[in-house]
Design a protein around this motif. Structure first.
Motif, PDB file in Angstrom:
ATOM      1  N   HIS A 156       0.836  -1.204   0.000  1.00 25.87           N
ATOM      2  CA  HIS A 156       0.000   0.000   0.000  1.00 25.87           C
ATOM      3  C   HIS A 156       0.869   1.252   0.000  1.00 25.87           C
ATOM      4  N   GLN A 157       1.942   1.234   0.771  1.00 27.79           N
ATOM      5  CA  GLN A 157       2.826   2.399   0.839  1.00 27.79           C
ATOM      6  C   GLN A 157       3.430   2.701  -0.523  1.00 27.79           C
ATOM      7  N   VAL A 158       3.893   1.662  -1.229  1.00 25.66           N
ATOM      8  CA  VAL A 158       4.509   1.870  -2.543  1.00 25.66           C
ATOM      9  C   VAL A 158       3.486   2.394  -3.539  1.00 25.66           C
ATOM     10  N   LYS A 159       2.310   1.772  -3.576  1.00 29.04           N
ATOM     11  CA  LYS A 159       1.280   2.209  -4.515  1.00 29.04           C
ATOM     12  C   LYS A 159       0.864   3.650  -4.232  1.00 29.04           C
ATOM     13  N   ASP A 160       0.676   3.972  -2.968  1.00 31.20           N
ATOM     14  CA  ASP A 160       0.246   5.311  -2.596  1.00 31.20           C
ATOM     15  C   ASP A 160       1.295   6.347  -2.962  1.00 31.20           C
ATOM     16  N   PHE A 161       2.578   6.015  -2.744  1.00 35.04           N
ATOM     17  CA  PHE A 161       3.650   6.954  -3.082  1.00 35.04           C
ATOM     18  C   PHE A 161       3.689   7.210  -4.584  1.00 35.04           C
ATOM     19  N   LEU A 162       3.617   6.152  -5.383  1.00 35.95           N
ATOM     20  CA  LEU A 162       3.659   6.315  -6.838  1.00 35.95           C
ATOM     21  C   LEU A 162       2.453   7.094  -7.331  1.00 35.95           C
ATOM     22  N   ALA A 163       1.271   6.753  -6.813  1.00 37.27           N
ATOM     23  CA  ALA A 163       0.059   7.424  -7.269  1.00 37.27           C
ATOM     24  C   ALA A 163       0.077   8.909  -6.909  1.00 37.27           C
ATOM     25  N   ARG A 164       0.483   9.235  -5.688  1.00 33.42           N
ATOM     26  CA  ARG A 164       0.458  10.631  -5.257  1.00 33.42           C
ATOM     27  C   ARG A 164       1.524  11.458  -5.950  1.00 33.42           C
ATOM     28  N   ASN A 165       2.593  10.797  -6.419  1.00 34.45           N
ATOM     29  CA  ASN A 165       3.597  11.510  -7.202  1.00 34.45           C
ATOM     30  C   ASN A 165       3.311  11.423  -8.695  1.00 34.45           C
ATOM     31  N   GLN A 166       2.117  10.890  -9.032  1.00 34.44           N
ATOM     32  CA  GLN A 166       1.616  10.830 -10.397  1.00 34.44           C
ATOM     33  C   GLN A 166       2.573  10.094 -11.334  1.00 34.44           C
ATOM     34  N   ILE A 167       3.063   8.964 -10.828  1.00 28.72           N
ATOM     35  CA  ILE A 167       3.940   8.090 -11.610  1.00 28.72           C
ATOM     36  C   ILE A 167       3.128   6.862 -12.005  1.00 28.72           C
ATOM     37  N   PRO A 168       2.864   6.652 -13.294  1.00 28.14           N
ATOM     38  CA  PRO A 168       2.048   5.502 -13.711  1.00 28.14           C
ATOM     39  C   PRO A 168       2.712   4.184 -13.310  1.00 28.14           C
ATOM     40  N   TYR A 169       1.882   3.237 -12.890  1.00 26.68           N
ATOM     41  CA  TYR A 169       2.405   1.916 -12.540  1.00 26.68           C
ATOM     42  C   TYR A 169       1.321   0.879 -12.796  1.00 26.68           C
ATOM     43  N   GLN A 170       1.746  -0.362 -12.889  1.00 26.29           N
ATOM     44  CA  GLN A 170       0.820  -1.479 -13.042  1.00 26.29           C
ATOM     45  C   GLN A 170       0.879  -2.328 -11.781  1.00 26.29           C
ATOM     46  N   TRP A 171      -0.303  -2.610 -11.211  1.00 24.22           N
ATOM     47  CA  TRP A 171      -0.386  -3.391  -9.975  1.00 24.22           C
ATOM     48  C   TRP A 171      -0.696  -4.841 -10.325  1.00 24.22           C
ATOM     49  N   LEU A 172       0.098  -5.778  -9.793  1.00 23.99           N
ATOM     50  CA  LEU A 172      -0.096  -7.205 -10.001  1.00 23.99           C
ATOM     51  C   LEU A 172      -0.229  -7.871  -8.637  1.00 23.99           C
ATOM     52  N   ASP A 173      -1.424  -8.350  -8.324  1.00 23.74           N
ATOM     53  CA  ASP A 173      -1.685  -8.977  -7.030  1.00 23.74           C
ATOM     54  C   ASP A 173      -1.202 -10.422  -7.061  1.00 23.74           C
ATOM     55  N   ILE A 174      -0.351 -10.783  -6.126  1.00 26.71           N
ATOM     56  CA  ILE A 174       0.246 -12.114  -6.082  1.00 26.71           C
ATOM     57  C   ILE A 174      -0.811 -13.199  -5.928  1.00 26.71           C
ATOM     58  N   GLU A 175      -1.961 -12.857  -5.337  1.00 32.87           N
ATOM     59  CA  GLU A 175      -2.993 -13.853  -5.101  1.00 32.87           C
ATOM     60  C   GLU A 175      -3.980 -13.974  -6.255  1.00 32.87           C
ATOM     61  N   LEU A 176      -3.950 -13.020  -7.174  1.00 31.61           N
ATOM     62  CA  LEU A 176      -4.933 -13.018  -8.255  1.00 31.61           C
ATOM     63  C   LEU A 176      -4.319 -13.170  -9.639  1.00 31.61           C
ATOM     64  N   GLU A 177      -3.078 -12.775  -9.805  1.00 24.35           N
ATOM     65  CA  GLU A 177      -2.448 -12.771 -11.124  1.00 24.35           C
ATOM     66  C   GLU A 177      -1.417 -13.883 -11.228  1.00 24.35           C
ATOM     67  N   PRO A 178      -1.635 -14.887 -12.083  1.00 17.27           N
ATOM     68  CA  PRO A 178      -0.630 -15.944 -12.266  1.00 17.27           C
ATOM     69  C   PRO A 178       0.730 -15.392 -12.681  1.00 17.27           C
ATOM     70  N   GLU A 179       0.715 -14.360 -13.490  1.00 17.32           N
ATOM     71  CA  GLU A 179       1.970 -13.771 -13.942  1.00 17.32           C
ATOM     72  C   GLU A 179       2.767 -13.190 -12.775  1.00 17.32           C
ATOM     73  N   ALA A 180       2.068 -12.680 -11.749  1.00 14.92           N
ATOM     74  CA  ALA A 180       2.752 -12.084 -10.603  1.00 14.92           C
ATOM     75  C   ALA A 180       3.632 -13.106  -9.906  1.00 14.92           C
ATOM     76  N   ALA A 181       3.104 -14.315  -9.709  1.00 14.04           N
ATOM     77  CA  ALA A 181       3.884 -15.358  -9.045  1.00 14.04           C
ATOM     78  C   ALA A 181       5.124 -15.716  -9.857  1.00 14.04           C
ATOM     79  N   LYS A 182       4.999 -15.726 -11.177  1.00 11.90           N
ATOM     80  CA  LYS A 182       6.146 -16.027 -12.023  1.00 11.90           C
ATOM     81  C   LYS A 182       7.215 -14.943 -11.919  1.00 11.90           C
TER      82      LYS A 182
END
Length: 554
Positions: A156-182
């Motif tokens: 949450h801290q990383v996402k919030d920092f990137l979002a508030r500094n208006q830096i685009p990012y892609q979020w990959l949830d380890i529990e929902l995205e198979p690619e994240a685990a890889k």
């Protein structure tokens, strides 16, 4: 976007060089030709390409290689890049194995060695395969990727920092995205204790990074270019940004120091609808982006994330001590640090902060709340704006308001919008007694003041808006503040006609001047201020006029 990759693998250096040469000649303008001398080395290359988010269009692999044959490599590589085309290079004696591998490795084609002339025996086949791949190809996200767990405070801290500094990012949830685990496996960062994993476009990565580490990697400025400035501003909310724009545009060398992200608390607002000149409203992040662009255009130096730990006085200089132990001196100092949300002081709240319990709008968590019930604590404008925003995602938004109605603390336009939104429920005379959960929020205990009923309801997201307090401890012993920490300025410093203790000038303090000449305050951090964005902007602009008058006498 980087060119898609064509990867060729062969343990014979001469053959590898020849096939690479032919591929580069025909496809080098559209594809990046990468080569590896063994299947094992090629697998490492494939994993690194995945971490860098570079797509692979085609594998061209020799069958007979020691340790790992071509078919075995393709079987493993297709799990990493499942849509890449797969071609096997084989001798005539191995054609039976190649045919059998069409099913096992989902081979697209096999080619016999030698492939000379390539114009007849290589390029026509690869042209068709690459055309097929290109027709279905969708370019990958090219920015920062964050792999983490929804319930991780670090994530949450990383996402919030990137979002508030208006830096685009892609979020990959380890529990929902198979690619994240890889990706976690390839980066050798397995285990929740090693998340979040932050992947940068250049292929580098950080594990559980601090905001400062991310800022340094992204090239955000955290250290001042100069030792001295006419005006130093602490706090990058509306008041600080307005002062920076006016100060720099009027010739003052200006530095702005922000602890988290420009925009302050207002920057996290989902929608500001009563700001003059924007009839359909604007988001706090949009306001912050415009203001930062304007400030930089006038030459303001913005340091973020950077924190001021203290200030000392030396003759006419005000010297700021920063968190990295460096110092900045200035003639005039403006404190515009705003306020921070008060923490919910109930059992379980501290433990679950960032894991279901959030402070402020936390727009980074909105999509994760899709089709869930969201609880908000608070009845002021910030809570109302958040409720309207979350209503777009959540199945229901329940506002827990301590007072008997919203009218005493919320603007009428928001009250009307909330009343007209079917999936927002306002529960008045309600308060939270406890939050429950092990690794993340699972339930909250609510007290209903009107009936005396206490109920426990399941919950996964709780957002807190229960007032705010200034963070001015770093000014302790330097300037006068009230019992809550708000900075006293101007007429509020004069008691029974007496100037503040230690005041050494013949004139009284200017309207926004603190108890030390040359230190000013604007916005929510100032005692008696009006807690509105427009008011903060106005005070920041007015403060610069008094700063000019002060500097004229220094």
């Amino acid at each position: 976007m980087a060119k898609p990759v064509v990867l060729t693998v062969d343990d014979d250096p001469e053959v590898l060089q020849a096939v690479s040469r032919d591929l580069r000649h025909q496809y080098g303008d559209r594809f990046r030709i990468v080569r590896a001398e063994s299947g094992i080395a090629a697998l490492d290359v494939v994993q690194q390409l995945k971490l860098r988010n570079e797509p692979v269009a085609l594998f061209l692999v020799d069958q007979r290689m020691p340790q790992m044959g071509g078919v075995e490599f393709i079987e493993q590589a297709k799990d990493v890049f499942p849509v890449a085309k797969r071609v096997l290079l084989t001798a005539y004696a191995d054609t039976d194995a190649a045919i059998q591998s069409i099913n096992s490795a989902r081979l697209d084609y096999y080619l016999l060695k030698p492939w000379d002339p390539p114009e007849e025996r290589l390029y026509p086949i690869l042209d068709d395969l690459l055309d097929d791949w290109s027709a279905a190809f969708r370019p990958p996200f090219e920015g920062i990727r964050v792999v983490g767990n929804r319930w991780s405070p670090f994530s949450h801290q990383v996402k919030d920092f990137l979002a508030r500094n208006q830096i685009p990012y892609q979020w990959l949830d380890i529990e929902l995205e198979p690619e994240a685990a890889k990706l976690v496996e390839y980066a050798e960062a397995e285990g929740r204790q090693h998340l979040p994993l932050v992947l940068f476009p250049d292929g580098s990565q950080l594990i559980q990074p601090s905001n400062l580490a991310i800022a340094e990697k992204l090239g955000l400025k955290t250290q001042a270019q100069r030792p001295f400035y006419d005006l130093a501003i602490v706090g990058g909310g509306p008041a600080g940004l307005a002062a920076a724009v006016y100060g720099a545009s009027e010739g003052l060398s200006t530095v702005l120091i922000e602890r988290e992200a420009p925009g302050g608390q207002a920057g996290s607002s989902s929608r500001i609808e009563n700001y003059l000149g924007f009839p359909v409203g604007l988001s706090g992040s949009d306001l912050a982006r415009r203001a930062v662009t304007q400030a930089r255009r006038f030459g303001v130096e913005i340091l973020t994330p950077q924190e001021v730990k203290g200030v000392r006085l030396q003759d006419s200089y005000r010297i700021l001590q920063l968190a990295d132990n460096s110092e900045i001196s200035c003639h005039a100092l403006l404190v515009a640090t705003g306020v921070s949300y008060r923490w919910l002081n109930v059992p379980g709240a501290d433990k679950l902060t960032g894991a279901g319990v959030y402070y402020g709008a936390a727009m980074t968590e909105a999509i994760a709340c899709s089709n869930e019930d969201v609880y908000l604590v608070g009845g002021a404008n910030s809570a109302g704006q958040a409720a309207m925003y979350f209503s777009k995602y959540a199945s229901k938004v329940i506002m827990l308001v301590r007072g008997e109605s919203l009218a005493t603390s919320m603007s009428q336009y928001l009250i009307d919008q909330i009343a007209a939104t079917q999936n927002i429920q306002v529960c008045t005379c309600c308060s939270v007694l406890e939050v429950k959960g092990n690794e993340h929020l699972e339930a909250i205990v609510i007290s209903h003041g009107k009936t005396g009923e206490v109920e426990t309801v399941p919950a996964r997201s709780l957002f807190i808006f229960i007032g705010a307090s200034p963070k001015t401890d770093w000014l302790d012993g330097v300037i006068e503040r009230d019992t809550q920490g708000f900075i006293l300025t101007g007429p509020d410093l004069i008691s029974n006609g007496k100037l503040p203790r230690g005041w050494n000038l013949d004139r009284p303090p200017f309207l926004l001047e603190a108890s030390v000449p040359g230190i000013f305050a604007a916005g929510d951090v100032r005692y008696g201020s009006i807690k509105r964005v427009a008011s903060g902007v106005g005070e920041g602009a007015i403060a610069v006029q008094f700063i000019h008058r002060y500097l004229a006498k220094v």
